[in-house]
Design an enzyme around this catalytic site. Structure first.
Site, PDB file in Angstrom:
ATOM      1  N   GLY A 432       0.819  -1.199   0.000  1.00 30.40           N
ATOM      2  CA  GLY A 432       0.000   0.000   0.000  1.00 30.40           C
ATOM      3  C   GLY A 432       0.849   1.243   0.000  1.00 30.40           C
ATOM      4  O   GLY A 432       2.038   1.201   0.313  1.00 30.40           O
ATOM      5  N   GLY A 434       0.673   5.560   0.922  1.00 29.80           N
ATOM      6  CA  GLY A 434      -0.083   6.579   1.620  1.00 29.80           C
ATOM      7  C   GLY A 434       0.739   7.843   1.675  1.00 29.80           C
ATOM      8  O   GLY A 434       1.817   7.923   1.093  1.00 29.80           O
ATOM      9  N   GLY A 435       0.207   8.826   2.369  1.00 26.47           N
ATOM     10  CA  GLY A 435       0.909  10.087   2.476  1.00 26.47           C
ATOM     11  C   GLY A 435       2.240   9.910   3.186  1.00 26.47           C
ATOM     12  O   GLY A 435       3.208  10.601   2.914  1.00 26.47           O
ATOM     13  N   VAL A 439       4.293   0.844   1.941  1.00 22.41           N
ATOM     14  CA  VAL A 439       4.422  -0.344   2.776  1.00 22.41           C
ATOM     15  C   VAL A 439       4.713  -1.543   1.882  1.00 22.41           C
ATOM     16  O   VAL A 439       4.011  -1.783   0.906  1.00 22.41           O
ATOM     17  CB  VAL A 439       3.141  -0.600   3.588  1.00 22.41           C
ATOM     18  CG1 VAL A 439       3.300  -1.859   4.432  1.00 22.41           C
ATOM     19  CG2 VAL A 439       2.832   0.580   4.482  1.00 22.41           C
ATOM     20  N   LYS A 453       7.479  -0.543   6.435  1.00 20.76           N
ATOM     21  CA  LYS A 453       6.971   0.776   6.083  1.00 20.76           C
ATOM     22  C   LYS A 453       8.147   1.686   5.806  1.00 20.76           C
ATOM     23  O   LYS A 453       9.016   1.883   6.654  1.00 20.76           O
ATOM     24  CB  LYS A 453       6.138   1.311   7.248  1.00 20.76           C
ATOM     25  CG  LYS A 453       5.455   2.620   6.984  1.00 20.76           C
ATOM     26  CD  LYS A 453       4.246   2.752   7.914  1.00 20.76           C
ATOM     27  CE  LYS A 453       4.219   4.109   8.581  1.00 20.76           C
ATOM     28  NZ  LYS A 453       3.161   4.210   9.577  1.00 20.76           N
ATOM     29  N   ASP A 550      -5.605   9.076  14.859  1.00 19.65           N
ATOM     30  CA  ASP A 550      -5.966   8.872  13.449  1.00 19.65           C
ATOM     31  C   ASP A 550      -6.734   7.563  13.296  1.00 19.65           C
ATOM     32  O   ASP A 550      -6.416   6.730  12.460  1.00 19.65           O
ATOM     33  CB  ASP A 550      -4.713   8.893  12.579  1.00 19.65           C
ATOM     34  CG  ASP A 550      -5.055   9.180  11.117  1.00 19.65           C
ATOM     35  OD1 ASP A 550      -6.226   9.536  10.839  1.00 19.65           O
ATOM     36  OD2 ASP A 550      -4.167   9.047  10.259  1.00 19.65           O
TER      37      ASP A 550
END
Ligand SMILES: *[C@@H]1O[C@H](CO)[C@@H](O)[C@H](O)[C@H]1NC(C)=O
Ligand SMILES: *[C@@H]1O[C@H](CO)[C@@H](O)[C@H](O)[C@H]1NC(C)=O
Ligand SMILES: *[C@@H]1O[C@H](CO)[C@@H](O)[C@H](O)[C@H]1NC(C)=O
Ligand SMILES: *[C@@H]1O[C@H](CO)[C@@H](O)[C@H](O)[C@H]1NC(C)=O
Ligand SMILES: *[C@@H]1O[C@H](CO)[C@@H](O)[C@H](O)[C@H]1NC(C)=O
Ligand SMILES: *[C@@H]1O[C@H](CO)[C@@H](O)[C@H](O)[C@H]1NC(C)=O
Length: 740
Positions: A432, A434-435, A439, A453, A550
């Site tokens: 994945g 993300g900002g 990962v 990550k 979050d």
């Protein structure tokens, strides 16, 4: 860096060029050329000391340098008196003398008519044949042989052949009608003959003679007409000089400077002859000119004569150099090709401005190059350490040592280990993006699956978040919180290593995979309970409560048994026990973000409760927390959910499967719970612990067999293909009595 290397190439390739031109110059500049009362010129040739005109007149340094000027010629011709070689030119390190060519001619039948040799014999003179000369043979049936003397026993030669003039190339001397070969340096005697293989019989019509000579190859270019030129030898002797090197004595510089008859005067330097036979020469130091062999030596060059300074500059001649300055009211370096002089208060004189620009550009290139090399070296040496520090290694170390007691063991991985584990960060290993970064799925050497990550950039705030996550996760040990295994700080960007959670995010299952058989009401309730339990655990953690900050469905992972695992603690906060709320920069995800926190920046555990409420709503409705496609009222799931509840439309917005499988009470209870979680004032929201307990209670309730039965009995009518209408009617009427 291409530009820079090109620049360096240019720069360094220009250097030897400049040196070469100074080396071969004629030393006729300056005033002192000959000894006093000696003749300076013979015909057109200026004869500088250590050469001198006249035999044994003392005008030269020794009889070998005597130049005999034969006035029988007009203009008179100079000769090296001891060898009778006519001199064409005297330069700082060599002289050019008249050549002798050799040749042989044949008649039609192949009988040799005559033959003469090309001979150079410098005997015991201080002159040697320069290796810049080449041995050249011209002819179509020619073997040229060079022989050295007894002292050097050198021999060599080359073939020049051709069968017709058609295939010959003007200027080409590589074996067709002309051949050329090098000679070694330091020779004093050479002797060349030409021999024919076939007596020129087959080529006689266009090439009756063959020729050979030694000489400066730059002065001769082969021409096809040379093959039938009876005046060839005469042309060569006139036009192609032989280059001789000359030197003083037989001692090299280190010996000569110590001896009594060292002849290099002031402001000059000694150079070895380079022939291997000893001897030296003198040349003026940079910035000086004149004859270094004559007292008082070289004199300073007045560079100012050539106005090297700006028109507004003042040139000052210094010994061996010069100096530019600017007149009053001007500034700059004063150098014409440099920055020049600009008026102090003038705006931007175009010329000086552009000079400045180009100078600045040059300086910039140099600076960039220097910085590049320094940085490169420094990087090589310090790379790992640098990354470690940059990635917050020190911060982490500090944190780890101050929290030692509460830590579980966290491994520090090496860069190679992770590289291997991710197959060098292969595309197909990406789980994945993300900002925060990417990962990867990794396989450690012990076959353990991990998630790695990798931070996107080395932004300091992100690094702090990374370190923060490590610290928080090492303090947490809960089956519904993703487990950190370690980290790696040696790489360019810091990396965290987690246990591998195989079944993706809750978000994915709600919005992309809603129809999966396992994703039942029970499962949803269980996942919600697990997530709530984990959050409750974090909020009430013994040492310091942790606020996740979050909470959202993409941050709830599901393992192979679809067990929930809370992840992504990058933004999380440890809250000291004595502080109920902390003021922070607002962080979180729109759609899940607690509006109260957003307005006040006061972070409390209740912010997580709000976000969890949104997740719960998401779970029940299958709707996204923020929708672009829906009308304004429906944009925010939180608002929409609360409104629907108020308007008794809860069952209309439920996911059909939830409606099918959940009991009325359960759905109502969860709806009610969501509403409480989404209260605008944090104080009115339940604690995470209460949420977890309530959800757990609902699960117990659904697990009782009688409950199931009841649901089934009640739900019989609800199992139709298109239940939403039925629900609407049924539940609307049913729920009217309820107070939402
Ligand atoms: C030599 O000098 C004469 C006149 O002084 C001039 O015509 C001639 O071109 C010169 N020759 C060379 C080779 O410089
Ligand atoms: C000078 O040159 C002439 C003409 O070539 C020659 O006859 C004479 O012998 C030369 N003088 C000397 C001293 O070599
Ligand atoms: C050259 O050859 C001759 C005879 O073969 C010999 O006497 C002489 O020593 C040699 N010279 C050198 C420098 O090898
Ligand atoms: C040139 O070499 C040939 C062959 O070795 C020899 O016979 C001749 O005497 C040499 N000539 C001179 C001037 O050295
Ligand atoms: C060679 O030169 C001679 C005399 O200059 C001339 O008669 C003859 O035609 C020339 N031959 C060739 C093939 O150029
Ligand atoms: C100069 O010559 C001496 C003796 O032949 C030698 O030992 C020394 O190395 C030479 N020096 C240089 C710079 O060639």
């Amino acid at each position: 860096m291409f530009l820079n290397s090109a620049f360096f190439q240019l720069f360094f390739s220009l250097l030897p060029l400049a040196l070469a031109t100074t080396h071969t110059k004629l030393f006729t500049q300056g005033t002192t050329i000959t000894k006093p009362n000696c003749q300076a010129k013979c015909g057109n040739l200026t004869v500088p000391f250590p050469f001198g005109i006249g035999r044994e007149t003392g005008c030269s340094i020794n009889p070998w340098f005597d130049v005999y000027c034969n006035a029988s010629f007009n203009p008179p011709k100079p000769f090296i008196s001891e060898t009778n070689l006519e001199i064409f030119e005297i330069a700082e390190d060599n002289l050019r003398v008249k050549n002798t060519a050799g040749g042989a001619c044949y008649d039609k039948l192949g009988n040799r008519e005559y033959r003469d040799q090309a001979i150079i014999n410098l005997a015991t003179s201080p002159f040697t044949i320069s290796d810049s000369n080449k041995f050249t043979v011209v002819g179509c049936d020619e073997l040229g042989i060079i022989l050295g003397s007894e002292e050097s026993n050198f021999s060599g030669g080359c073939f020049a052949l051709c069968s017709s003039t058609d295939s010959l190339i003007e200027g080409d001397c590589s074996g067709f009608g002309c051949c050329q070969t090098s000679i070694p340096k330091g020779l004093k005697k050479l002797n060349a003959t030409v021999t024919s293989l076939d007596g020129h019989i087959s080529v006689w019509s266009f090439n009756p003679c063959g020729y050979s000579f030694f000489g400066d190859p730059n002065s001769y270019s082969f021409s096809v007409s040379d093959l039938n030129d009876s005046s060839f030898e005469e042309r060569i002797t006139q036009n192609v000089p032989v280059v001789l090197e000359w030197a003083i004595g037989i001692q090299n510089c280190s010996q000569a400077t110590k001896s009594n008859d060292y002849t290099c005067f002031r402001n000059s330097i000694c150079v070895d002859s380079g022939t291997g036979l000893g001897g030296y020469r003198c040349i003026c130091s940079q910035g000086y000119e004149g004859n270094p062999y004559l007292s008082p030596g070289c004199t300073d060059i007045n560079e100012c004569v050539n106005t090297p300074c700006d028109e507004h500059g003042i040139c000052t001649n210094t010994p061996g150099n010069f100096h530019c300055s600017c007149k009053k009211g001007y500034r700059g370096d004063g150098i014409k090709d440099g920055r020049g002089c600009t008026a102090d208060n003038s705006g931007f004189p175009v010329i000086n401005f552009s000079l400045g620009i180009s100078f600045g550009f040059l300086a910039m290139i140099i600076a960039v190059t220097v910085i590049y090399f320094i940085t490169k070296k420094w990087k090589l040496m310090k790379l790992r350490e640098k990354f470690f520090q940059q990635n917050g290694g020190l911060l982490l170390k500090q944190q780890l040592s101050s929290n030692e007691s509460s830590m579980k063991s966290t491994k520090i991985f090496t860069a190679e280990e992770l590289e291997k584990a991710t197959n060098n960060y292969a595309e197909d290993r990406i789980l994945g993006r993300g900002g925060y970064g990417v990962v990867y799925k990794g396989i450690l050497h012990n076959q353990l699956l991990v998630a790695i990550k990798k931070s996107r950039v080395m932004d300091q705030t992100q690094i702090e978040q990374f370190i923060n996550e490590v610290i928080i996760l090492t303090q947490v040990n809960h089956r519904n919180v993703v487990n950190i295994l370690g980290c790696c700080l040696e790489t360019e960007v810091p990396m965290l290593v987690y246990e591998y959670v195989s079944n993706g995010t809750l978000c994915h299952h709600i919005h992309n995979n809603g129809g999966m058989p396992w994703f039942s009401w029970d499962s949803r309730l269980r996942i919600a309970t697990e997530a709530a339990g984990a959050l409750a655990y974090l909020h009430s953690a013994a040492g310091m409560p942790i606020i996740h900050r979050d909470v959202k469905s993409p941050n709830i992972l599901l393992d192979e048994y679809y067990t929930a695992k809370i992840a992504d603690f990058g933004a999380s906060r440890l809250v000291p026990l004595d502080q109920a709320q902390v003021s922070t920069l607002v962080q979180g995800t729109i759609g899940y973000l607690d509006p109260e926190y957003f307005q006040t920046s006061q972070l409390t555990e209740k912010s997580d409760v709000y976000s969890f409420g949104v997740v719960l709503a998401e779970l029940m409705t299958g709707r996204k927390p923020l929708s672009n496609t829906k009308s304004d009222d429906e944009k925010s799931l939180a608002t929409f959910f609360v409104m629907s509840l108020k308007e008794n439309r809860l069952f209309q917005i439920m996911d059909p499967r939830v409606l099918r499988e959940g009991s009325l009470e359960q759905i109502q209870s969860v709806g009610e719970l969501v509403k409480r979680c989404l209260k605008l004032h944090g104080e009115e929201r339940p604690t995470m612990n209460e949420v977890a307990m309530e959800l757990e209670g609902l699960r117990q309730f659904s697990r009782h067999p009688w409950t199931k039965q009841e649901i089934q009995e009640e739900g019989i009518g609800l199992m139709s293909e298109d239940p939403s209408d039925l629900y609407t009617v049924r539940f609307n009427s049913d729920l009217k009595t309820e107070d939402f």
